[in-house]
Design a protein around this motif. Sequence first.
Motif, PDB file in Angstrom:
ATOM      1  N   ASP A   4      41.686  46.612  29.668  1.00  0.00           N
ATOM      2  CA  ASP A   4      40.330  46.029  29.687  1.00  0.00           C
ATOM      3  C   ASP A   4      40.394  44.498  29.703  1.00  0.00           C
ATOM      4  O   ASP A   4      39.582  43.825  30.339  1.00  0.00           O
ATOM      5  N   LYS A   5      41.414  43.943  29.035  1.00  0.00           N
ATOM      6  CA  LYS A   5      41.586  42.482  29.047  1.00  0.00           C
ATOM      7  C   LYS A   5      41.983  42.033  30.461  1.00  0.00           C
ATOM      8  O   LYS A   5      41.469  41.051  30.991  1.00  0.00           O
ATOM      9  N   PHE A   6      42.900  42.802  31.058  1.00  0.00           N
ATOM     10  CA  PHE A   6      43.329  42.490  32.423  1.00  0.00           C
ATOM     11  C   PHE A   6      42.117  42.468  33.370  1.00  0.00           C
ATOM     12  O   PHE A   6      41.913  41.513  34.120  1.00  0.00           O
ATOM     13  N   LEU A   7      41.294  43.512  33.303  1.00  0.00           N
ATOM     14  CA  LEU A   7      40.145  43.599  34.226  1.00  0.00           C
ATOM     15  C   LEU A   7      39.119  42.503  33.949  1.00  0.00           C
ATOM     16  O   LEU A   7      38.505  41.972  34.868  1.00  0.00           O
ATOM     17  N   SER A   8      39.003  42.140  32.693  1.00  0.00           N
ATOM     18  CA  SER A   8      38.074  41.059  32.364  1.00  0.00           C
ATOM     19  C   SER A   8      38.627  39.719  32.851  1.00  0.00           C
ATOM     20  O   SER A   8      37.917  38.928  33.475  1.00  0.00           O
ATOM     21  N   ASN A   9      39.915  39.469  32.618  1.00  0.00           N
ATOM     22  CA  ASN A   9      40.516  38.203  33.073  1.00  0.00           C
ATOM     23  C   ASN A   9      40.496  38.057  34.590  1.00  0.00           C
ATOM     24  O   ASN A   9      40.419  36.953  35.103  1.00  0.00           O
ATOM     25  N   MET A  10      40.598  39.173  35.282  1.00  0.00           N
ATOM     26  CA  MET A  10      40.596  39.100  36.749  1.00  0.00           C
ATOM     27  C   MET A  10      39.161  39.027  37.298  1.00  0.00           C
ATOM     28  O   MET A  10      38.943  39.022  38.503  1.00  0.00           O
ATOM     29  N   GLY A  11      38.195  39.033  36.375  1.00  0.00           N
ATOM     30  CA  GLY A  11      36.796  38.891  36.789  1.00  0.00           C
ATOM     31  C   GLY A  11      36.233  40.160  37.405  1.00  0.00           C
ATOM     32  O   GLY A  11      35.244  40.127  38.133  1.00  0.00           O
ATOM     33  N   VAL A  12      36.848  41.302  37.062  1.00  0.00           N
ATOM     34  CA  VAL A  12      36.435  42.561  37.683  1.00  0.00           C
ATOM     35  C   VAL A  12      35.375  43.274  36.854  1.00  0.00           C
ATOM     36  O   VAL A  12      34.375  43.763  37.387  1.00  0.00           O
ATOM     37  N   LYS A  45      53.636  44.446  37.356  1.00  0.00           N
ATOM     38  CA  LYS A  45      54.346  45.606  37.923  1.00  0.00           C
ATOM     39  C   LYS A  45      53.420  46.764  38.281  1.00  0.00           C
ATOM     40  O   LYS A  45      53.555  47.386  39.340  1.00  0.00           O
ATOM     41  N   ASP A  46      52.472  47.048  37.385  1.00  0.00           N
ATOM     42  CA  ASP A  46      51.644  48.243  37.569  1.00  0.00           C
ATOM     43  C   ASP A  46      50.586  48.047  38.654  1.00  0.00           C
ATOM     44  O   ASP A  46      50.083  46.941  38.839  1.00  0.00           O
ATOM     45  N   VAL A  47      50.283  49.165  39.339  1.00  0.00           N
ATOM     46  CA  VAL A  47      49.217  49.107  40.359  1.00  0.00           C
ATOM     47  C   VAL A  47      47.930  49.618  39.719  1.00  0.00           C
ATOM     48  O   VAL A  47      47.849  50.773  39.291  1.00  0.00           O
ATOM     49  N   ILE A  48      46.942  48.730  39.650  1.00  0.00           N
ATOM     50  CA  ILE A  48      45.689  49.069  38.970  1.00  0.00           C
ATOM     51  C   ILE A  48      44.593  49.246  40.011  1.00  0.00           C
ATOM     52  O   ILE A  48      44.368  48.367  40.853  1.00  0.00           O
ATOM     53  N   VAL A  49      43.914  50.393  39.932  1.00  0.00           N
ATOM     54  CA  VAL A  49      42.773  50.627  40.836  1.00  0.00           C
ATOM     55  C   VAL A  49      41.524  50.792  39.972  1.00  0.00           C
ATOM     56  O   VAL A  49      41.522  51.567  39.015  1.00  0.00           O
ATOM     57  N   TYR A  50      40.505  50.011  40.292  1.00  0.00           N
ATOM     58  CA  TYR A  50      39.243  50.081  39.541  1.00  0.00           C
ATOM     59  C   TYR A  50      38.148  50.479  40.519  1.00  0.00           C
ATOM     60  O   TYR A  50      37.923  49.779  41.511  1.00  0.00           O
ATOM     61  N   GLU A  56      44.447  42.963  42.439  1.00  0.00           N
ATOM     62  CA  GLU A  56      45.650  42.127  42.470  1.00  0.00           C
ATOM     63  C   GLU A  56      45.725  41.301  41.188  1.00  0.00           C
ATOM     64  O   GLU A  56      44.708  40.803  40.724  1.00  0.00           O
ATOM     65  N   TYR A  57      46.920  41.152  40.691  1.00  0.00           N
ATOM     66  CA  TYR A  57      47.104  40.319  39.509  1.00  0.00           C
ATOM     67  C   TYR A  57      47.149  38.853  39.917  1.00  0.00           C
ATOM     68  O   TYR A  57      47.861  38.483  40.863  1.00  0.00           O
ATOM     69  N   ARG A  58      46.379  38.042  39.258  1.00  0.00           N
ATOM     70  CA  ARG A  58      46.429  36.604  39.498  1.00  0.00           C
ATOM     71  C   ARG A  58      46.791  35.926  38.183  1.00  0.00           C
ATOM     72  O   ARG A  58      46.184  36.205  37.151  1.00  0.00           O
ATOM     73  N   LYS A  59      47.822  35.099  38.250  1.00  0.00           N
ATOM     74  CA  LYS A  59      48.350  34.501  37.024  1.00  0.00           C
ATOM     75  C   LYS A  59      47.334  33.558  36.356  1.00  0.00           C
ATOM     76  O   LYS A  59      47.226  33.494  35.143  1.00  0.00           O
ATOM     77  N   TYR A  60      46.596  32.837  37.192  1.00  0.00           N
ATOM     78  CA  TYR A  60      45.676  31.834  36.650  1.00  0.00           C
ATOM     79  C   TYR A  60      44.225  32.231  36.888  1.00  0.00           C
ATOM     80  O   TYR A  60      43.926  33.054  37.746  1.00  0.00           O
ATOM     81  N   GLN A 219      25.332  28.502  34.081  1.00  0.00           N
ATOM     82  CA  GLN A 219      25.973  29.755  34.517  1.00  0.00           C
ATOM     83  C   GLN A 219      27.288  29.459  35.222  1.00  0.00           C
ATOM     84  O   GLN A 219      27.514  28.344  35.701  1.00  0.00           O
ATOM     85  N   TRP A 220      28.116  30.464  35.334  1.00  0.00           N
ATOM     86  CA  TRP A 220      29.425  30.311  35.953  1.00  0.00           C
ATOM     87  C   TRP A 220      29.767  31.598  36.689  1.00  0.00           C
ATOM     88  O   TRP A 220      29.150  32.642  36.470  1.00  0.00           O
ATOM     89  N   ARG A 221      30.777  31.506  37.545  1.00  0.00           N
ATOM     90  CA  ARG A 221      31.349  32.698  38.186  1.00  0.00           C
ATOM     91  C   ARG A 221      32.808  32.406  38.494  1.00  0.00           C
ATOM     92  O   ARG A 221      33.218  31.228  38.503  1.00  0.00           O
ATOM     93  N   PHE A 222      33.575  33.462  38.762  1.00  0.00           N
ATOM     94  CA  PHE A 222      34.958  33.259  39.189  1.00  0.00           C
ATOM     95  C   PHE A 222      34.957  32.756  40.628  1.00  0.00           C
ATOM     96  O   PHE A 222      34.072  33.120  41.412  1.00  0.00           O
ATOM     97  N   LEU A 223      35.959  31.947  40.979  1.00  0.00           N
ATOM     98  CA  LEU A 223      36.087  31.545  42.382  1.00  0.00           C
ATOM     99  C   LEU A 223      36.483  32.768  43.191  1.00  0.00           C
ATOM    100  O   LEU A 223      37.163  33.661  42.686  1.00  0.00           O
ATOM    101  N   THR A 224      36.080  32.778  44.458  1.00  0.00           N
ATOM    102  CA  THR A 224      36.490  33.877  45.335  1.00  0.00           C
ATOM    103  C   THR A 224      37.927  33.604  45.814  1.00  0.00           C
ATOM    104  O   THR A 224      38.413  32.474  45.711  1.00  0.00           O
ATOM    105  N   ASP A 225      38.560  34.639  46.374  1.00  0.00           N
ATOM    106  CA  ASP A 225      39.922  34.458  46.913  1.00  0.00           C
ATOM    107  C   ASP A 225      39.935  33.363  47.971  1.00  0.00           C
ATOM    108  O   ASP A 225      40.861  32.565  48.041  1.00  0.00           O
TER     109      ASP A 225
END
Length: 235
Positions: A4-12, A45-50, A56-60, A219-225
């Motif tokens: 859940d932390k991963f999905l939140s950090n990735m803005g998903v 390493k893991d492949v996550i599908v939501y 995709e994992y993004r470090k930053y 307000q804010w949003r994540f940047l797009t790819d």
Amino acid sequence: MRIDKFLSNMGVASRTESSKAARQGLILVNGVAVKKADIHIEPEKDVIVYCGRTIEYRKYTYILMNKPDGVVSSTEDGRDKTVIDLLPEELQKLNLFPCGRLDKHTLGLVMLTDDGDLAHRLLSPKHHVKKKYYFESKFPLTEEEIAYLQKGATLEDGYITKPSQIELFENKQSGNIILVEGKYHQIKRMLESVNNKITYLERITFGPLVLDENLERGQWRFLTDTEIKRLEEHK
Ligand code: URA
């Protein structure tokens, strides 16, 4: 890292959304549905599908914010609210910082990230990243003053500003100014050098990034790819 932390950090998804999706079997780790969102994964390493989408994992983390009035663009402040305080708790735990500062009473585009290398490059004086601001001034500006400000104004400490571009609007008391540098209170001091005063200032672009009209103040949003790619490729 918890999924859940991963999905939140990735803005998903928020943690609540992740829990719900997990209960509905919509989160897959390496092809297997997980029942709960608190399980641990290895993001690299893991492949996550939501919900059918591979994440995709993004470090930053990269965030676009519409800074409101009265908020300071630093990470900590004993007195005033900071741009970091406007983020949800989970994101406040990351080491995000604003990539370039806006004054307390300047509004508009602030990019926040924890990618030090990218920020360093974008802020380095030799990169001349363009920043566009909308301004309003107390008095009308003359053609001569515009020419002087564009060519390079001498500030009160003797510093001569790099050439800028100014588009003056019909009332002569508002317009857009594009800078390639970011000295302390630069636009305010430029206007002071012609005995004028800034009454309103808003940043509308930073390099390839444009202030998102859908974002209300604060307000804010994540940047797009695409936005991240443009920043990375920005020369
Ligand atoms: N110039 C200023 O005077 N203030 C800002 O916040 C940005 C540029």
